[in-house]
Every structure is written in C-alpha cells, then in structure tokens.
Scaffold this motif. Structure first.
Motif, PDB file in Angstrom:
ATOM      1  N   GLY A 196       0.785  -1.225   0.000  1.00 45.14           N
ATOM      2  CA  GLY A 196       0.000   0.000   0.000  1.00 45.14           C
ATOM      3  C   GLY A 196       0.814   1.271   0.000  1.00 45.14           C
ATOM      4  O   GLY A 196       0.261   2.357   0.100  1.00 45.14           O
ATOM      5  N   THR A 197       2.149   1.180  -0.099  1.00 47.17           N
ATOM      6  CA  THR A 197       3.006   2.362  -0.103  1.00 47.17           C
ATOM      7  C   THR A 197       3.373   2.745  -1.529  1.00 47.17           C
ATOM      8  O   THR A 197       3.784   1.909  -2.319  1.00 47.17           O
ATOM      9  CB  THR A 197       4.294   2.127   0.709  1.00 47.17           C
ATOM     10  OG1 THR A 197       3.940   1.823   2.058  1.00 47.17           O
ATOM     11  CG2 THR A 197       5.181   3.358   0.694  1.00 47.17           C
ATOM     12  N   LEU A 198       3.237   4.015  -1.841  1.00 47.32           N
ATOM     13  CA  LEU A 198       3.548   4.539  -3.160  1.00 47.32           C
ATOM     14  C   LEU A 198       4.589   5.644  -3.035  1.00 47.32           C
ATOM     15  O   LEU A 198       4.571   6.413  -2.072  1.00 47.32           O
ATOM     16  CB  LEU A 198       2.304   5.116  -3.828  1.00 47.32           C
ATOM     17  CG  LEU A 198       1.122   4.175  -4.039  1.00 47.32           C
ATOM     18  CD1 LEU A 198      -0.079   4.978  -4.482  1.00 47.32           C
ATOM     19  CD2 LEU A 198       1.474   3.126  -5.076  1.00 47.32           C
ATOM     20  N   THR A 199       5.479   5.732  -4.016  1.00 45.42           N
ATOM     21  CA  THR A 199       6.446   6.820  -4.087  1.00 45.42           C
ATOM     22  C   THR A 199       6.231   7.552  -5.394  1.00 45.42           C
ATOM     23  O   THR A 199       6.264   6.946  -6.462  1.00 45.42           O
ATOM     24  CB  THR A 199       7.890   6.279  -4.011  1.00 45.42           C
ATOM     25  OG1 THR A 199       8.055   5.568  -2.780  1.00 45.42           O
ATOM     26  CG2 THR A 199       8.887   7.418  -4.063  1.00 45.42           C
ATOM     27  N   LEU A 200       5.995   8.855  -5.329  1.00 42.57           N
ATOM     28  CA  LEU A 200       5.743   9.626  -6.526  1.00 42.57           C
ATOM     29  C   LEU A 200       6.302  11.031  -6.381  1.00 42.57           C
ATOM     30  O   LEU A 200       6.716  11.444  -5.297  1.00 42.57           O
ATOM     31  CB  LEU A 200       4.254   9.675  -6.858  1.00 42.57           C
ATOM     32  CG  LEU A 200       3.296  10.131  -5.769  1.00 42.57           C
ATOM     33  CD1 LEU A 200       2.167  10.926  -6.385  1.00 42.57           C
ATOM     34  CD2 LEU A 200       2.717   8.916  -5.053  1.00 42.57           C
ATOM     35  N   ARG A 201       6.347  11.739  -7.501  1.00 42.54           N
ATOM     36  CA  ARG A 201       6.859  13.098  -7.541  1.00 42.54           C
ATOM     37  C   ARG A 201       5.690  14.056  -7.741  1.00 42.54           C
ATOM     38  O   ARG A 201       4.874  13.864  -8.639  1.00 42.54           O
ATOM     39  CB  ARG A 201       7.859  13.258  -8.695  1.00 42.54           C
ATOM     40  CG  ARG A 201       9.103  12.419  -8.550  1.00 42.54           C
ATOM     41  CD  ARG A 201       9.758  12.148  -9.893  1.00 42.54           C
ATOM     42  NE  ARG A 201      10.193  13.352 -10.576  1.00 42.54           N
ATOM     43  CZ  ARG A 201      11.467  13.745 -10.680  1.00 42.54           C
ATOM     44  NH1 ARG A 201      12.426  13.013 -10.133  1.00 42.54           N
ATOM     45  NH2 ARG A 201      11.797  14.842 -11.322  1.00 42.54           N
ATOM     46  N   LEU A 202       5.619  15.084  -6.909  1.00 50.44           N
ATOM     47  CA  LEU A 202       4.596  16.108  -7.050  1.00 50.44           C
ATOM     48  C   LEU A 202       5.224  17.320  -7.737  1.00 50.44           C
ATOM     49  O   LEU A 202       6.108  17.971  -7.171  1.00 50.44           O
ATOM     50  CB  LEU A 202       4.030  16.514  -5.685  1.00 50.44           C
ATOM     51  CG  LEU A 202       3.430  15.400  -4.830  1.00 50.44           C
ATOM     52  CD1 LEU A 202       2.859  15.974  -3.534  1.00 50.44           C
ATOM     53  CD2 LEU A 202       2.362  14.629  -5.579  1.00 50.44           C
ATOM     54  N   PRO A 203       4.807  17.641  -8.969  1.00 53.20           N
ATOM     55  CA  PRO A 203       5.413  18.775  -9.681  1.00 53.20           C
ATOM     56  C   PRO A 203       4.885  20.108  -9.171  1.00 53.20           C
ATOM     57  O   PRO A 203       3.827  20.187  -8.543  1.00 53.20           O
ATOM     58  CB  PRO A 203       4.991  18.529 -11.131  1.00 53.20           C
ATOM     59  CG  PRO A 203       3.677  17.814 -11.012  1.00 53.20           C
ATOM     60  CD  PRO A 203       3.792  16.954  -9.777  1.00 53.20           C
ATOM     61  N   PHE A 204       5.636  21.160  -9.437  1.00 57.75           N
ATOM     62  CA  PHE A 204       5.185  22.509  -9.112  1.00 57.75           C
ATOM     63  C   PHE A 204       5.797  23.486 -10.108  1.00 57.75           C
ATOM     64  O   PHE A 204       6.720  23.146 -10.849  1.00 57.75           O
ATOM     65  CB  PHE A 204       5.561  22.903  -7.678  1.00 57.75           C
ATOM     66  CG  PHE A 204       7.031  22.755  -7.348  1.00 57.75           C
ATOM     67  CD1 PHE A 204       7.973  23.686  -7.804  1.00 57.75           C
ATOM     68  CD2 PHE A 204       7.474  21.701  -6.570  1.00 57.75           C
ATOM     69  CE1 PHE A 204       9.315  23.555  -7.493  1.00 57.75           C
ATOM     70  CE2 PHE A 204       8.826  21.552  -6.254  1.00 57.75           C
ATOM     71  CZ  PHE A 204       9.753  22.497  -6.723  1.00 57.75           C
ATOM     72  N   ARG A 205       5.250  24.699 -10.119  1.00 57.20           N
ATOM     73  CA  ARG A 205       5.822  25.756 -10.949  1.00 57.20           C
ATOM     74  C   ARG A 205       6.953  26.428 -10.172  1.00 57.20           C
ATOM     75  O   ARG A 205       6.753  26.855  -9.038  1.00 57.20           O
ATOM     76  CB  ARG A 205       4.753  26.792 -11.324  1.00 57.20           C
ATOM     77  CG  ARG A 205       3.709  26.250 -12.263  1.00 57.20           C
ATOM     78  CD  ARG A 205       2.607  27.267 -12.543  1.00 57.20           C
ATOM     79  NE  ARG A 205       1.598  26.654 -13.408  1.00 57.20           N
ATOM     80  CZ  ARG A 205       0.628  25.871 -12.960  1.00 57.20           C
ATOM     81  NH1 ARG A 205       0.514  25.619 -11.674  1.00 57.20           N
ATOM     82  NH2 ARG A 205      -0.237  25.332 -13.795  1.00 57.20           N
ATOM     83  N   ARG A 206       8.089  26.550 -10.797  1.00 66.60           N
ATOM     84  CA  ARG A 206       9.212  27.199 -10.130  1.00 66.60           C
ATOM     85  C   ARG A 206       9.066  28.720 -10.186  1.00 66.60           C
ATOM     86  O   ARG A 206       8.435  29.238 -11.099  1.00 66.60           O
ATOM     87  CB  ARG A 206      10.524  26.785 -10.808  1.00 66.60           C
ATOM     88  CG  ARG A 206      10.787  25.300 -10.790  1.00 66.60           C
ATOM     89  CD  ARG A 206      12.158  25.033 -11.361  1.00 66.60           C
ATOM     90  NE  ARG A 206      12.318  23.626 -11.732  1.00 66.60           N
ATOM     91  CZ  ARG A 206      13.438  23.123 -12.234  1.00 66.60           C
ATOM     92  NH1 ARG A 206      14.486  23.904 -12.426  1.00 66.60           N
ATOM     93  NH2 ARG A 206      13.518  21.852 -12.541  1.00 66.60           N
ATOM     94  N   PRO A 207       9.692  29.408  -9.215  1.00 65.47           N
ATOM     95  CA  PRO A 207      10.450  28.874  -8.082  1.00 65.47           C
ATOM     96  C   PRO A 207       9.539  28.481  -6.924  1.00 65.47           C
ATOM     97  O   PRO A 207       8.379  28.892  -6.864  1.00 65.47           O
ATOM     98  CB  PRO A 207      11.343  30.053  -7.696  1.00 65.47           C
ATOM     99  CG  PRO A 207      10.506  31.252  -8.031  1.00 65.47           C
ATOM    100  CD  PRO A 207       9.742  30.887  -9.275  1.00 65.47           C
ATOM    101  N   LEU A 208      10.093  27.714  -5.998  1.00 61.64           N
ATOM    102  CA  LEU A 208       9.414  27.379  -4.756  1.00 61.64           C
ATOM    103  C   LEU A 208      10.404  27.531  -3.617  1.00 61.64           C
ATOM    104  O   LEU A 208      11.481  26.943  -3.649  1.00 61.64           O
ATOM    105  CB  LEU A 208       8.856  25.953  -4.788  1.00 61.64           C
ATOM    106  CG  LEU A 208       8.117  25.507  -3.513  1.00 61.64           C
ATOM    107  CD1 LEU A 208       6.939  24.597  -3.871  1.00 61.64           C
ATOM    108  CD2 LEU A 208       9.030  24.774  -2.541  1.00 61.64           C
ATOM    109  N   CYS A 209      10.052  28.363  -2.644  1.00 58.59           N
ATOM    110  CA  CYS A 209      10.879  28.550  -1.449  1.00 58.59           C
ATOM    111  C   CYS A 209      10.327  27.634  -0.361  1.00 58.59           C
ATOM    112  O   CYS A 209       9.217  27.850   0.114  1.00 58.59           O
ATOM    113  CB  CYS A 209      10.839  30.002  -0.988  1.00 58.59           C
ATOM    114  SG  CYS A 209      11.762  30.294   0.542  1.00 58.59           S
ATOM    115  N   PRO A 210      11.076  26.599   0.041  1.00 56.55           N
ATOM    116  CA  PRO A 210      10.534  25.644   1.011  1.00 56.55           C
ATOM    117  C   PRO A 210      10.628  26.091   2.458  1.00 56.55           C
ATOM    118  O   PRO A 210      10.028  25.478   3.336  1.00 56.55           O
ATOM    119  CB  PRO A 210      11.409  24.406   0.780  1.00 56.55           C
ATOM    120  CG  PRO A 210      12.729  24.973   0.366  1.00 56.55           C
ATOM    121  CD  PRO A 210      12.413  26.215  -0.439  1.00 56.55           C
ATOM    122  N   ASP A 211      11.377  27.176   2.735  1.00 54.72           N
ATOM    123  CA  ASP A 211      11.698  27.520   4.119  1.00 54.72           C
ATOM    124  C   ASP A 211      10.456  27.741   4.977  1.00 54.72           C
ATOM    125  O   ASP A 211      10.234  27.057   5.974  1.00 54.72           O
ATOM    126  CB  ASP A 211      12.580  28.771   4.163  1.00 54.72           C
ATOM    127  CG  ASP A 211      13.905  28.581   3.448  1.00 54.72           C
ATOM    128  OD1 ASP A 211      14.121  27.483   2.894  1.00 54.72           O
ATOM    129  OD2 ASP A 211      14.716  29.516   3.431  1.00 54.72           O
TER     130      ASP A 211
END
Length: 490
Positions: A196-211
């Motif tokens: 039941g565990t999945l690994t995937l990539r969630l895209p976004f529009r750059r830039p993204l500041c994660p702080d």
C-alpha cells in the motif's frame, strides 16, 4: 487562455513551463496533445489546436504525449485562486467526489443542479464533470501501473474504474498503450517494501521557497499527528475510504511524496490534499510579479522568491487548531491540540516513525467536556461552539464550500474574531487574498519595514497587493526570527 491563440503560440514556441496546466496543445497531424513546455519541435501553427483541459483534448480524440506527459502537469492555479462555481467544482473533482458520489453528489455539494454544472464546465473547460473525472482516473491508473506491482484488476478498482473493460479501453485511448505496455515502458526501480506504499513526484511551478512552507508545518506540528523526520514532513491523513500516512520531502524541481494508504481508492484524494497543503498549484510568477510593485516588498521577494502559503490537509482540523491557538504561543497551541488528539483521536500504526493518531473529527469532539480544557472559559465556549457548527453541518469548510458564506458563518460564531476568520480563510479555505492585519507578528514586521502599523492603515496599504495578500503575509512573517520561517535540519 486557450482562446488567445497568439499567447498560446508564444508559450509553445518558448517551451514556457509556466503555462503547463493552463492549456494543452493538440497536434492535428499526430493526434497527440502536449503540455506547452513539451521538448519536441513545435508543429506548424496551422496544425495546432488549443484546449483548456486534458479532458477536452481527450474528448476531441487526441492522446497524451508519451514524452512530456501532459496529464502529469501541475494543476491550473486558477482553481485555487477563484471562488466561483467552476473553481469549486474542479476542487471537488480533484478530491475524487465524482468517483465516489457521481455527478449528483457533486451537484449536492455545490448546491446547483447537475444540468447547471454540466453547462458551466462545458462552457469553460470543454468537458463535463464525467469527462474531467475520467481524465483524472486515467492519470491515477498510470501512476499505479508505473509505480506499483499491483495486478491490473486492483489498479482498475483503486483508480475508480467500474470495470476492467472500461479501464483497458480508457488507458488505450488516452495513452495509446495497453496497461501492460505502460508498465513495461516504465523505468525499472525498487518497489515499495510496505504494502500500500507509493512513491511519486509532485510537480510545481518554479520557483518554490521551502523555508516558510515546511518550517511552518514542522514548527506547528501536533504531536502524534505530524512530525519532521529525516528531512521530511510526515502526517496522518483521514480519507474517505480509510486513512493514510504521507511523507513529503522538498527537492529542487519536485516534492518527493511517499504515501502509505489503507485503501488505494484514496490515492486521488490523498494527492489532491497534499498538493493543496503545500500550495503546489500556485503561480509564483504572477504572485511575485504583483508583490514586486511595492518597493518595500520587492527586496523580500527577490531574496526568496516563490514563497507558498502553508495550508492544511483537513479544513475542519485547522479550524479547531486556529481557535486553540487564539492568544497563545505556538508551543501552547500544540500542547492543547495534542491533548485533544490523545483523548479523542483514532489510533493508527506507523512502523516508520512516531505518528500515532488521526486528528479527531468534529463529531468525535462534540462530546468533550469543556471543563477539562485547560483554557479560559470564554475560549472553551468558542471552541465548543465551533465544534458544534462543524459537527451538525451548519459550517462547511470543505474544498467545494462557498468561501464568502463560510467567512460569514465563522464571523457569526461567538468568540471568533477577524484574526481567526482570516487565518482559517488563508489556510483552510485557500483564499489567496486572506489578510490578517491584527496579527502581532505581521504588524511588527510591517513597522520594522516602514509600513503602516495600525490594522486600518495596513489594510489600506495592502489593497495594492490584492489578490495575493496571503502571500504578502508570508513574506512579511519571514522577516522575523521564528522557527516557522526556517527549514528544519535533518
């Protein structure tokens, strides 16, 4: 935008990723559709057609490009920005409402007839709710086919298809490949060790500041429900068919997402909630471009462009937490919420970390004894009033709710003032223009920068930031030395 042919052509010729998710480019000679940033050589203009959605392109008989995978593009930012019927419908479709309840269920959530919704979506997106949901099911199926070893029958069921035949036909029609061929083409890699565990990539529009995004979520994390572990924000999710645990890790060009679900039918809704929580469908170019017009904000934007608004995976949960956080420190708010979780939350098993509970529902909290709450009597009354309104449906904060109506109902509750209303509007309702002029930290930051310090004057100044005042708040808060503004170590 798809009706502005010249703008679409410029975006395609420049392979501008900012427009991914805003429209699709269909090629008449190949019968495929692409995202604007597709690396392939652009076709002749006379061979291009532009569609407002992948569903509309599919309905017109085009299949998804195998190279740029337009079905995996970030979602259109307008569905979070806008508060009208179309935007509310799109948020609900993304959450899987049509798959679970059909178009009548969607209509019930929105308070309109099925015919009105069909007409509105067809006019704006070129596809009705069934077609939009079908396109989403196809993308969910592709994820499961390519990232798991599940038998195809289980993939079809988990993606929301009613039959294996419909699943096979849809996959072939959308991707021009049979399900088995899709799996064979997928890059080989290790399968998840846990069922039941999945690994995937969630895209976004750059830039993204994660702080501030991950810093806020980690600093305010409720013990047992959320945690920061090994460089990832982890939390439990209450979902329609079961529950899940998600781990989200920021990367330069995507968010790593590891999902453990008790029922794979919840995959679509879980992804939608994670994207909303991290504000991944935002358009930072539009937001930052507007805020840069203010000479005070411009240096803040230039120093750390792409700040997002940390939102929530559960609107009712956040509303409860907002009231618990009234006039107390972040640490005290976490303590109050942690006590509610231990007393009323549902236990979960987390073999990979320290998550122990789902946050309690309003219905579970409806029976709590206010006298046992370690807070002033007036705030106890505010909390129990909010819980009662959420539990009986008088107050609806879900993704398909009416933001203006929700604001009015919140403001009518005893003890719920403007600060609480705006915090809930910003983080639970997803209003990009929500503004908290009475917030002490915001006023302190504003005065330090030479901006007005009184709420009324700050509101007047903030009109130039609309419709992105919630993002201006993030930039102002980030000037203060506080854990919410720092990406946690490890």
């Amino acid at each position: 935008m798809h009706t502005d042919t010249e703008s679409c052509l410029r975006a395609v010729r420049s392979k501008d990723a900012r427009f991914d998710g805003r429209f699709c480019t269909a090629v008449l000679t190949t019968r495929i559709y692409c995202r604007p940033s597709c690396p392939a050589v652009p076709p002749k203009p006379q061979n291009m057609r532009f569609y407002p959605s992948a569903a509309a392109a599919q309905q017109a008989g085009f299949r998804a490009c195998k190279r740029c995978r337009p079905d995996a593009a970030p979602g259109s930012p307008q569905w979070d920005e806008r508060a009208d019927l179309t935007a509310r419908a799109m948020r609900l479709i993304a959450d899987g409402v049509v798959d679970r309840e059909g178009v009548p269920g969607l209509a019930s959530h929105l308070g309109y007839s099925t015919r009105q919704i069909e007409r509105q979506l067809l006019a704006e997106l070129g596809a009705g709710p069934l077609a939009l949901a079908r396109a989403q099911r196809a993308q969910t199926a592709r994820l499961l086919i390519e990232t798991t070893a599940l038998p195809m029958a289980e993939v079809a069921f988990a993606a929301g298809f009613a039959s294996i035949r419909t699943f096979n036909e849809t996959v072939r029609e959308v991707f021009a490949l049979a399900p088995g061929e899709l799996r064979q083409r997928a890059a080989p890699g290790p399968r998840p060790a846990l069922p039941g565990t999945l690994t995937l990539r969630l895209p976004f529009r750059r830039p993204l500041c994660p702080d501030n995004l991950f810093g806020h979520l980690a600093a305010t994390a409720v013990p047992g429900v959320e945690e920061w572990r090994h460089g990832a924000y982890r939390r439990t999710l209450r979902l329609p068919y079961g529950h899940g645990i998600v781990a989200l890790t920021p990367r330069p060009d995507h968010i790593d997402c590891r999902l453990s679900l008790t029922d794979l039918r919840d995959l679509t809704g879980a992804i939608a909630r994670c994207r909303r929580m991290l504000d991944l469908d935002a358009d930072p170019e539009a937001v930052d471009g507007q805020l840069r017009h203010d000479p005070v904000l411009a240096p803040l934007v230039d120093a750390a462009p792409g700040r997002r608004v940390p939102r929530t995976a559960d609107a009712d949960e956040f509303a409860v937490r907002a009231v618990l956080g009234q006039q107390v420190s972040t640490a005290a708010a976490r303590t109050h919420a942690g006590r509610l979780v231990l007393a009323h939350g549902e236990p979960v098993d987390d073999p990979e970390g320290g998550l122990t509970h789902l946050f309690p529902t309003p219905q579970a909290l409806a029976g709590l004894d206010p006298e046992k709450l370690a807070m002033p009597r007036t705030r106890r009354a505010t909390l129990t009033g909010l819980i009662a309104a959420l539990a009986d449906g008088a107050l609806r904060l879900g993704v398909g709710g009416d933001r203006a109506e929700a604001r009015a109902r919140l403001a009518a509750l005893p003890g719920v003032g403007p600060w609480t209303v705006e915090c809930i509007a910003m983080r639970a309702l997803g209003d990009p223009d929500a503004f908290t002029p009475t917030d002490l930290g915001l006023r302190r930051a504003a005065m330090a920068l030479g901006l007005p310090g009184t709420p009324a004057a700050l509101i007047r100044h903030s009109t130039a930031w609309s419709p992105w005042r919630a993002y201006a708040v993030q930039y102002l808060w980030a000037t203060e030395d506080h854990p919410i503004n720092v990406l946690p170590a490890g």
